[in-house]
Design a protein around this motif. Structure first.
Motif, PDB file in Angstrom:
ATOM      1  N   ASN A  30      -1.256  10.311  -0.573  1.00  0.00           N
ATOM      2  CA  ASN A  30      -1.277  11.661  -0.001  1.00  0.00           C
ATOM      3  C   ASN A  30       0.108  12.061   0.500  1.00  0.00           C
ATOM      4  OD1 ASN A  30      -4.075  12.164  -0.352  1.00  0.00           O
ATOM      5  ND2 ASN A  30      -4.481  10.785   1.360  1.00  0.00           N
ATOM      6  N   LEU A  31       0.922  11.048   0.829  1.00  0.00           N
ATOM      7  CA  LEU A  31       2.280  11.317   1.304  1.00  0.00           C
ATOM      8  C   LEU A  31       3.300  11.302   0.169  1.00  0.00           C
ATOM      9  CD1 LEU A  31       2.443   9.103   4.533  1.00  0.00           C
ATOM     10  CD2 LEU A  31       2.207  11.589   4.405  1.00  0.00           C
ATOM     11  N   CYS A  32       3.063  10.434  -0.811  1.00  0.00           N
ATOM     12  CA  CYS A  32       4.048  10.239  -1.886  1.00  0.00           C
ATOM     13  C   CYS A  32       4.317  11.538  -2.627  1.00  0.00           C
ATOM     14  CB  CYS A  32       3.527   9.187  -2.871  1.00  0.00           C
ATOM     15  SG  CYS A  32       4.620   8.969  -4.290  1.00  0.00           S
ATOM     16  N   GLU A  33       5.615  11.845  -2.742  1.00  0.00           N
ATOM     17  CA  GLU A  33       6.024  13.056  -3.462  1.00  0.00           C
ATOM     18  C   GLU A  33       6.831  12.696  -4.702  1.00  0.00           C
ATOM     19  OE1 GLU A  33       8.041  15.136  -0.359  1.00  0.00           O
ATOM     20  OE2 GLU A  33       6.159  15.834   0.548  1.00  0.00           O
ATOM     21  N   SER A  34       6.642  11.472  -5.174  1.00  0.00           N
ATOM     22  CA  SER A  34       7.299  11.013  -6.402  1.00  0.00           C
ATOM     23  C   SER A  34       8.823  11.164  -6.349  1.00  0.00           C
ATOM     24  CB  SER A  34       6.736  11.744  -7.629  1.00  0.00           C
ATOM     25  OG  SER A  34       5.382  11.397  -7.811  1.00  0.00           O
ATOM     26  N   HIS A  35       9.398  10.886  -5.182  1.00  0.00           N
ATOM     27  CA  HIS A  35      10.857  10.962  -5.073  1.00  0.00           C
ATOM     28  C   HIS A  35      11.529   9.891  -5.915  1.00  0.00           C
ATOM     29  CE1 HIS A  35      10.966  13.997  -2.002  1.00  0.00           C
ATOM     30  NE2 HIS A  35      10.089  13.326  -1.281  1.00  0.00           N
ATOM     31  N   GLY A  36      10.893   8.737  -6.008  1.00  0.00           N
ATOM     32  CA  GLY A  36      11.401   7.709  -6.896  1.00  0.00           C
ATOM     33  C   GLY A  36      12.370   6.722  -6.278  1.00  0.00           C
ATOM     34  N   GLN A  37      12.697   6.873  -4.983  1.00  0.00           N
ATOM     35  CA  GLN A  37      13.618   5.910  -4.380  1.00  0.00           C
ATOM     36  C   GLN A  37      13.065   4.503  -4.450  1.00  0.00           C
ATOM     37  OE1 GLN A  37      13.345   8.937  -3.378  1.00  0.00           O
ATOM     38  NE2 GLN A  37      15.086   9.641  -2.167  1.00  0.00           N
ATOM     39  N   CYS A  38      11.759   4.372  -4.333  1.00  0.00           N
ATOM     40  CA  CYS A  38      11.167   3.037  -4.383  1.00  0.00           C
ATOM     41  C   CYS A  38      11.332   2.414  -5.763  1.00  0.00           C
ATOM     42  CB  CYS A  38       9.700   3.086  -3.978  1.00  0.00           C
ATOM     43  SG  CYS A  38       8.674   4.127  -5.025  1.00  0.00           S
ATOM     44  N   VAL A  39      11.304   3.241  -6.786  1.00  0.00           N
ATOM     45  CA  VAL A  39      11.467   2.732  -8.151  1.00  0.00           C
ATOM     46  C   VAL A  39      12.886   2.201  -8.339  1.00  0.00           C
ATOM     47  CG1 VAL A  39      11.341   3.319 -10.609  1.00  0.00           C
ATOM     48  CG2 VAL A  39       9.700   4.324  -9.002  1.00  0.00           C
ATOM     49  N   THR A  43       0.858  -1.183   0.000  1.00  0.00           N
ATOM     50  CA  THR A  43       0.000   0.000   0.000  1.00  0.00           C
ATOM     51  C   THR A  43       0.893   1.232   0.000  1.00  0.00           C
ATOM     52  OG1 THR A  43      -1.468  -1.224   1.467  1.00  0.00           O
ATOM     53  CG2 THR A  43      -1.966   1.091   1.128  1.00  0.00           C
ATOM     54  N   VAL A  44       0.584   2.169  -0.850  1.00  0.00           N
ATOM     55  CA  VAL A  44       1.292   3.452  -0.841  1.00  0.00           C
ATOM     56  C   VAL A  44       0.272   4.540  -0.545  1.00  0.00           C
ATOM     57  CG1 VAL A  44       2.664   5.103  -2.151  1.00  0.00           C
ATOM     58  CG2 VAL A  44       2.989   2.652  -2.520  1.00  0.00           C
ATOM     59  N   ASP A  45       0.567   5.337   0.481  1.00  0.00           N
ATOM     60  CA  ASP A  45      -0.282   6.482   0.802  1.00  0.00           C
ATOM     61  C   ASP A  45       0.040   7.595  -0.190  1.00  0.00           C
ATOM     62  OD1 ASP A  45      -1.528   8.716   1.783  1.00  0.00           O
ATOM     63  OD2 ASP A  45      -1.104   8.236   3.883  1.00  0.00           O
ATOM     64  N   ALA A  81       5.839   6.412   2.932  1.00  0.00           N
ATOM     65  CA  ALA A  81       4.497   6.252   2.366  1.00  0.00           C
ATOM     66  C   ALA A  81       4.144   4.800   2.075  1.00  0.00           C
ATOM     67  CB  ALA A  81       4.389   7.076   1.081  1.00  0.00           C
ATOM     68  N   ILE A  82       5.158   3.921   2.104  1.00  0.00           N
ATOM     69  CA  ILE A  82       4.941   2.537   1.662  1.00  0.00           C
ATOM     70  C   ILE A  82       4.755   1.616   2.852  1.00  0.00           C
ATOM     71  CG2 ILE A  82       5.939   0.601   0.385  1.00  0.00           C
ATOM     72  CD1 ILE A  82       7.670   2.683  -1.106  1.00  0.00           C
ATOM     73  N   SER A  83       3.702   0.822   2.840  1.00  0.00           N
ATOM     74  CA  SER A  83       3.592  -0.252   3.827  1.00  0.00           C
ATOM     75  C   SER A  83       3.471  -1.586   3.106  1.00  0.00           C
ATOM     76  CB  SER A  83       2.439  -0.027   4.795  1.00  0.00           C
ATOM     77  OG  SER A  83       1.313   0.404   4.125  1.00  0.00           O
ATOM     78  N   VAL A  84       4.047  -2.605   3.731  1.00  0.00           N
ATOM     79  CA  VAL A  84       4.121  -3.936   3.133  1.00  0.00           C
ATOM     80  C   VAL A  84       3.566  -4.942   4.128  1.00  0.00           C
ATOM     81  CG1 VAL A  84       5.638  -5.660   2.113  1.00  0.00           C
ATOM     82  CG2 VAL A  84       6.258  -3.240   1.980  1.00  0.00           C
ATOM     83  N   GLN A  85       2.654  -5.755   3.680  1.00  0.00           N
ATOM     84  CA  GLN A  85       2.086  -6.795   4.549  1.00  0.00           C
ATOM     85  C   GLN A  85       2.200  -8.140   3.872  1.00  0.00           C
ATOM     86  OE1 GLN A  85      -1.765  -4.813   4.781  1.00  0.00           O
ATOM     87  NE2 GLN A  85      -1.686  -5.123   6.985  1.00  0.00           N
ATOM     88  N   ARG A  86       2.750  -9.085   4.589  1.00  0.00           N
ATOM     89  CA  ARG A  86       2.764 -10.461   4.081  1.00  0.00           C
ATOM     90  C   ARG A  86       1.354 -11.021   4.152  1.00  0.00           C
ATOM     91  NH1 ARG A  86       7.582 -13.493   3.406  1.00  0.00           N
ATOM     92  NH2 ARG A  86       9.341 -12.667   4.559  1.00  0.00           N
ATOM     93  N   VAL A 137       3.095   4.196 -10.118  1.00  0.00           N
ATOM     94  CA  VAL A 137       2.169   3.100 -10.385  1.00  0.00           C
ATOM     95  C   VAL A 137       2.760   1.804  -9.826  1.00  0.00           C
ATOM     96  CG1 VAL A 137       0.979   4.070 -12.386  1.00  0.00           C
ATOM     97  CG2 VAL A 137       3.113   2.860 -12.739  1.00  0.00           C
ATOM     98  N   TYR A 138       1.893   0.962  -9.291  1.00  0.00           N
ATOM     99  CA  TYR A 138       2.330  -0.311  -8.718  1.00  0.00           C
ATOM    100  C   TYR A 138       1.121  -1.215  -8.637  1.00  0.00           C
ATOM    101  CZ  TYR A 138       0.061   1.221  -4.430  1.00  0.00           C
ATOM    102  OH  TYR A 138      -0.873   1.624  -3.518  1.00  0.00           O
ATOM    103  N   GLU A 139       1.409  -2.497  -8.618  1.00  0.00           N
ATOM    104  CA  GLU A 139       0.353  -3.504  -8.447  1.00  0.00           C
ATOM    105  C   GLU A 139       0.343  -3.898  -6.970  1.00  0.00           C
ATOM    106  OE1 GLU A 139      -2.440  -6.026  -8.438  1.00  0.00           O
ATOM    107  OE2 GLU A 139      -2.015  -5.011 -10.337  1.00  0.00           O
ATOM    108  N   PRO A 140      -0.754  -3.652  -6.234  1.00  0.00           N
ATOM    109  CA  PRO A 140      -0.766  -3.914  -4.785  1.00  0.00           C
ATOM    110  C   PRO A 140      -0.506  -5.377  -4.420  1.00  0.00           C
ATOM    111  CG  PRO A 140      -2.620  -2.533  -5.398  1.00  0.00           C
ATOM    112  CD  PRO A 140      -1.988  -3.000  -6.675  1.00  0.00           C
ATOM    113  N   ALA A 141      -1.032  -6.308  -5.186  1.00  0.00           N
ATOM    114  CA  ALA A 141      -0.834  -7.727  -4.879  1.00  0.00           C
ATOM    115  C   ALA A 141       0.456  -8.191  -5.549  1.00  0.00           C
ATOM    116  CB  ALA A 141      -2.016  -8.537  -5.377  1.00  0.00           C
ATOM    117  N   GLN A 142       1.419  -8.646  -4.724  1.00  0.00           N
ATOM    118  CA  GLN A 142       2.726  -9.053  -5.254  1.00  0.00           C
ATOM    119  C   GLN A 142       3.122 -10.386  -4.650  1.00  0.00           C
ATOM    120  OE1 GLN A 142       4.685  -7.619  -7.493  1.00  0.00           O
ATOM    121  NE2 GLN A 142       3.590  -5.674  -7.767  1.00  0.00           N
TER     122      GLN A 142
END
Ligand code: SF4
Length: 65
Positions: A8-17, A4-6, A57-62, A33-38
């Motif tokens: 509202n927080l994401c400022e397109s910094h791109g580190q996640c990319v 999940t990416v919030d 902004a990123i949260s990850v849940q198994r 852009v991302y696919e939530p189910a991975q």
């Protein structure tokens, strides 16, 4: 796992990319852009991306198993 990416927080910094290009990318207008189910195989990459996000902004849940 579920990502999940919030946006509202994401400022397109791109580190996640950079950290997890298999999961995150930008569209032609620089929106994240991302696919939530991975697959869980990408968990380490997703955690790395979450840790690299300057606005956390990123949260990850198994998936529950
Ligand atoms: S690193 Fe964080 S702020 Fe930057 S694009 Fe990714 S989610 Fe958005």
């Amino acid at each position: 796992m579920r990502i999940t990416v919030d946006m509202n927080l994401c400022e397109s910094h791109g580190q996640c990319v950079f950290a997890a290009p298999d999961i995150f990318s930008f569209d032609e207008e620089d929106y994240l852009v991302y696919e939530p189910a991975q697959p869980d195989e990408l968990f380490a990459a997703a955690e790395k991306a979450a840790g690299s996000c300057p606005v956390r902004a990123i949260s990850v849940q198994r998936d529950a198993s």
